[in-house]
Design a protein around this motif. Sequence first.
Motif, PDB file in Angstrom:
ATOM      1  N   ARG A  16      30.814 -46.468   1.097  1.00  0.00           N
ATOM      2  CA  ARG A  16      29.387 -45.799   0.993  1.00  0.00           C
ATOM      3  C   ARG A  16      29.783 -44.573   0.129  1.00  0.00           C
ATOM      4  O   ARG A  16      29.596 -44.063  -1.487  1.00  0.00           O
ATOM      5  N   ASN A  17      30.855 -43.415   0.937  1.00  0.00           N
ATOM      6  CA  ASN A  17      30.938 -42.159   0.300  1.00  0.00           C
ATOM      7  C   ASN A  17      32.214 -42.341  -0.721  1.00  0.00           C
ATOM      8  O   ASN A  17      33.000 -41.700  -1.776  1.00  0.00           O
ATOM      9  N   ARG A  18      33.004 -43.478  -0.805  1.00  0.00           N
ATOM     10  CA  ARG A  18      33.726 -44.131  -1.875  1.00  0.00           C
ATOM     11  C   ARG A  18      33.484 -43.597  -3.402  1.00  0.00           C
ATOM     12  O   ARG A  18      33.992 -43.418  -4.079  1.00  0.00           O
ATOM     13  N   ARG A  19      32.004 -43.738  -3.038  1.00  0.00           N
ATOM     14  CA  ARG A  19      31.423 -43.842  -4.910  1.00  0.00           C
ATOM     15  C   ARG A  19      29.984 -43.179  -4.651  1.00  0.00           C
ATOM     16  O   ARG A  19      29.489 -43.104  -3.456  1.00  0.00           O
ATOM     17  N   ASP A  20      29.682 -42.569  -6.103  1.00  0.00           N
ATOM     18  CA  ASP A  20      28.607 -41.429  -5.661  1.00  0.00           C
ATOM     19  C   ASP A  20      26.917 -42.518  -6.224  1.00  0.00           C
ATOM     20  O   ASP A  20      26.409 -42.148  -6.727  1.00  0.00           O
ATOM     21  N   LEU A  21      27.586 -43.249  -5.384  1.00  0.00           N
ATOM     22  CA  LEU A  21      25.952 -43.792  -5.625  1.00  0.00           C
ATOM     23  C   LEU A  21      25.127 -44.686  -3.238  1.00  0.00           C
ATOM     24  O   LEU A  21      25.416 -44.027  -2.462  1.00  0.00           O
ATOM     25  N   PRO A  22      24.184 -44.659  -3.094  1.00  0.00           N
ATOM     26  CA  PRO A  22      23.430 -44.723  -2.266  1.00  0.00           C
ATOM     27  C   PRO A  22      24.007 -46.339  -1.188  1.00  0.00           C
ATOM     28  O   PRO A  22      23.103 -46.292  -0.004  1.00  0.00           O
ATOM     29  N   ARG A  53      26.599 -37.759   6.688  1.00  0.00           N
ATOM     30  CA  ARG A  53      26.382 -36.603   6.409  1.00  0.00           C
ATOM     31  C   ARG A  53      25.684 -36.292   7.020  1.00  0.00           C
ATOM     32  O   ARG A  53      24.318 -36.563   7.862  1.00  0.00           O
TER      33      ARG A  53
END
Length: 264
Positions: A16-22, A53
Amino acid sequence: MPAKLSVNLNAIAMLRNRRDLPWPSVTGIGRIALEAGAHGLTVHPRPDERHIRFSDLPKIRALIDDSFPETEFNIEGYPSEAFLVLVEEHQPNQVTLVPDDPSQATSDHGWPFRQSLDFLKPVVQRLKRQGIRVSLFSDPDVPEAELAIARETGADRIELYTGPYGACFDDSAKAAIELEKLGKTAALAAGFGLGVNAGHDLTVANLPAVATRIPALAEVSIGHGLTADALEHGMAETVRRFLKACKGVEPLAAASAGYARGGG
């Protein structure tokens, strides 16, 4: 009774953290895992939040409390003051204390119990006063005297580091040696009244042997290998395969494919 399966969500969070998306949704995947029969969810929130996170923790706690109250929340981490405050805020059922440096990619060694006693004992007591079960990350081959000190901390369980065993995926003779170390340490720990968990580089191919060698195994926490399998089989089916492996049975498809994926 077969070992319980706790699904480690760190690899999902890292994707998930590879993009600023949920997405992929950490709680969404956690829900699928619990619906498929997983007994709990594990996270290892590191100070840099490179995968889980801090903001994930209340959502996971709420998921379990609201929809799966019979399952457990396990938080792993090095017992810094910041980590302990985080734990106290989110009240997991179990805390697994690891001796990691914050810069480590993953947990790769257990506590030196003798030299860590004075540090660990007040931490364990602090957590247990809040009704939290405490497990200490342990090397696979630990002398009896060291396990006596682990018990002296007041911990309820140890979690055996199974990385060296998992690394022998292409050498059955070495795997047998590493498995015997795990079995002997588990038996010694049980003699001191310590429960035994296990985790790291466990797969549907190598987990059945661990479950058979350690019949009193309480819980396995699995992330990387389980997530890798989920890319092919889906999370629900993968959880069902790992639950079968916890019973000492190797899923047929994994055996024929010769899977050698890591986990934990």
